[in-house]
Design a protein around this motif. Structure first.
Motif, PDB file in Angstrom:
ATOM      1  N   GLU A 137       0.818  -1.268   0.077  1.00  0.00           N
ATOM      2  CA  GLU A 137       0.015   0.090   0.001  1.00  0.00           C
ATOM      3  C   GLU A 137       0.752   1.338   0.023  1.00  0.00           C
ATOM      4  O   GLU A 137       1.886   1.640   0.751  1.00  0.00           O
ATOM      5  N   ALA A 138       0.420   2.322  -0.829  1.00  0.00           N
ATOM      6  CA  ALA A 138       1.257   3.473  -0.944  1.00  0.00           C
ATOM      7  C   ALA A 138       0.584   4.462   0.103  1.00  0.00           C
ATOM      8  O   ALA A 138      -0.762   4.037   0.727  1.00  0.00           O
ATOM      9  N   VAL A 139       0.884   5.471   0.521  1.00  0.00           N
ATOM     10  CA  VAL A 139       0.375   6.619   1.205  1.00  0.00           C
ATOM     11  C   VAL A 139      -0.832   6.822   0.505  1.00  0.00           C
ATOM     12  O   VAL A 139      -0.998   7.315  -0.648  1.00  0.00           O
ATOM     13  N   PRO A 140      -1.878   6.735   1.069  1.00  0.00           N
ATOM     14  CA  PRO A 140      -3.328   7.071   0.375  1.00  0.00           C
ATOM     15  C   PRO A 140      -3.772   8.271   0.548  1.00  0.00           C
ATOM     16  O   PRO A 140      -3.492   9.025   1.504  1.00  0.00           O
ATOM     17  N   THR A 141      -4.587   8.766  -0.400  1.00  0.00           N
ATOM     18  CA  THR A 141      -5.330  10.166  -0.636  1.00  0.00           C
ATOM     19  C   THR A 141      -6.575   9.840   0.515  1.00  0.00           C
ATOM     20  O   THR A 141      -6.933   8.764   0.703  1.00  0.00           O
ATOM     21  N   LEU A 142      -7.246  10.978   1.040  1.00  0.00           N
ATOM     22  CA  LEU A 142      -8.190  10.890   1.832  1.00  0.00           C
ATOM     23  C   LEU A 142      -9.429  10.165   0.966  1.00  0.00           C
ATOM     24  O   LEU A 142     -10.089   9.449   1.516  1.00  0.00           O
ATOM     25  N   ALA A 143      -9.590  10.691  -0.361  1.00  0.00           N
ATOM     26  CA  ALA A 143     -10.512  10.232  -1.409  1.00  0.00           C
ATOM     27  C   ALA A 143     -10.533   8.498  -1.551  1.00  0.00           C
ATOM     28  O   ALA A 143     -11.522   7.909  -1.334  1.00  0.00           O
ATOM     29  N   GLU A 144      -9.396   8.099  -1.506  1.00  0.00           N
ATOM     30  CA  GLU A 144      -9.128   6.767  -1.632  1.00  0.00           C
ATOM     31  C   GLU A 144      -9.689   5.932  -0.451  1.00  0.00           C
ATOM     32  O   GLU A 144     -10.326   4.913  -0.447  1.00  0.00           O
ATOM     33  N   MET A 145      -9.249   6.619   0.545  1.00  0.00           N
ATOM     34  CA  MET A 145      -9.710   5.755   1.970  1.00  0.00           C
ATOM     35  C   MET A 145     -11.081   5.711   2.224  1.00  0.00           C
ATOM     36  O   MET A 145     -11.910   5.043   2.682  1.00  0.00           O
ATOM     37  N   LEU A 146     -11.692   6.979   1.889  1.00  0.00           N
ATOM     38  CA  LEU A 146     -13.201   7.141   2.112  1.00  0.00           C
ATOM     39  C   LEU A 146     -13.925   6.229   1.113  1.00  0.00           C
ATOM     40  O   LEU A 146     -15.026   5.478   1.393  1.00  0.00           O
ATOM     41  N   ALA A 147     -13.533   6.164  -0.362  1.00  0.00           N
ATOM     42  CA  ALA A 147     -13.915   5.066  -1.196  1.00  0.00           C
ATOM     43  C   ALA A 147     -13.965   3.671  -0.434  1.00  0.00           C
ATOM     44  O   ALA A 147     -14.854   2.763  -0.816  1.00  0.00           O
ATOM     45  N   HIS A 148     -12.843   3.329   0.266  1.00  0.00           N
ATOM     46  CA  HIS A 148     -12.608   2.017   0.425  1.00  0.00           C
ATOM     47  C   HIS A 148     -13.568   1.582   1.564  1.00  0.00           C
ATOM     48  O   HIS A 148     -13.965   0.726   1.937  1.00  0.00           O
ATOM     49  N   ALA A 149     -13.788   2.595   2.438  1.00  0.00           N
ATOM     50  CA  ALA A 149     -14.760   2.443   3.602  1.00  0.00           C
ATOM     51  C   ALA A 149     -16.066   2.490   3.355  1.00  0.00           C
ATOM     52  O   ALA A 149     -16.961   1.849   4.137  1.00  0.00           O
TER      53      ALA A 149
END
Length: 343
Positions: A137-149
């Motif tokens: 995993e790379a340092v994630p963006t907020l958008a990526e993590m919100l989409a994942h959750a």
């Protein structure tokens, strides 16, 4: 009509490609969690659990990268209501998820988060602290993590920036169709700060769940809790009870923010009382919970003196580094209600 292989292949090529990982919610479980968050007085017999840094520890040991997709997946699987994600900016202004201001502890890179462009940060791999195991995993963006959750757990956004940065975070959630899947927060310690935060929240609008952070080094009167409640109609209040030195005794009453008067303010305002039991690195265990934290609960084998203590004083949300163990303790004591039809 019988489909030949070339025709079938052509049709399949027109279909949207869906991700195959756990980011696809099985159902909108987060909506059920949101109902409990927004109706505290109906759910005071159910204690919600928040995975600190998305859930990176088990039994006192770091077992996965913090603020990672893997942590979100585990948190959703064990039944937490919320994951906490820390938000900072890259040099070119992108909102990324990272607890520290520097990269050394949690990634393969070095330096300040704010000194690197997003493209550079995305070349940094998350590591498991201690073992230094490098993840994919790379340092994630907020958008990526919100989409994942999305759809599985709520996201508690721990804003490491300023209150005025919150609208941009909210806008990202709205673009993802996940505005009802976040809880934003910021500290409020006096009338001046209250006025500043109220201007930000008026810009954001009333559709976003909000939580003030109130700490008892500045807020010592339940009347101010009432004032904040009336100003924001918050869904919860994160309440900090300081114990800065190990020489200080464990709290015996819970401090000024867990008095009967403060609890009455929570009932009047229909908001949850939130306690943090996680440890802070190189600080006394339970520093933000009057000494009654995860270490006392598990390392010393006294969970009743931690979770029982805070629940007895009105806490209905616990943020912890040991979410599975806390859920198990709560369930054994009849302090969890199942989700689903009729819940």
């Amino acid at each position: 009509m019988r489909l030949t292989a070339p025709i079938l292949a052509a049709l399949l090529s027109l279909m949207p490609v869906l991700p195959s990982d756990a980011s696809i919610p099985k159902s909108d479980h987060a909506a059920l969690i949101g109902e409990r968050l927004s109706n505290a007085n109906l759910w005071r017999d159910h204690v919600m659990v928040v995975a600190h840094r998305a859930g990176w520890k088990e039994n006192g040991s770091v077992v996965r990268a913090e603020n990672s997709r893997a942590a979100i997946d585990n948190a959703a699987a064990i039944g937490v209501e919320m994951v906490e994600l820390d938000v900072r900016r890259s040099r070119d202004g992108a909102l990324v998820v990272m607890h520290d201001a520097t990269l050394e502890r949690t990634t393969t890179c070095r330096g300040e988060v704010g000194d690197l462009l997003l493209e550079q940060l995305m070349a940094c791999r998350l590591v498991v602290e201690g073992s230094r195991i490098v993840t994919d995993e790379a340092v994630p963006t907020l958008a990526e993590m919100l989409a994942h959750a999305k759809g599985r757990v709520l996201v508690n956004i721990d804003n490491k920036l300023e209150p005025e940065d919150l609208p941009e975070m909210v806008e990202i959630a709205r673009r993802l169709g996940n505005a009802d899947g976040i809880l934003i927060k910021t500290p409020i310690w006096n009338d001046e700060r209250l006025t500043r935060v109220r201007a930000v929240m008026q810009q954001i609008g009333p559709d976003i769940a909000f939580m003030p952070i109130l700490a008892d080094d500045a807020v010592r009167d339940a009347a101010f809790v009432d004032k904040v409640s009336k100003a924001f109609s918050p869904d919860a209040a994160e309440l900090i009870h300081w114990r800065r030195e190990t020489t200080e005794p464990l709290t015996v009453a819970g401090g000024p923010l867990f008095t009967p008067q403060a609890r009455a303010a929570a009932v009047r305002g229909n908001f949850h009382m939130w306690i943090n039991t996680y440890p802070i690195t190189d600080r006394p265990d339970g520093m933000v919970a009057g000494g009654r934290g995860d270490g006392l609960a598990f390392a010393e084998g006294k969970p009743d003196d931690v979770y029982g203590f805070w629940v007895n004083r009105g806490a209905t949300i616990i943020q912890t580094d040991e979410p599975k163990a806390v859920i198990d303790w709560l369930e054994r004591h009849g302090l969890r209600r199942p989700y689903g039809a009729g819940s």
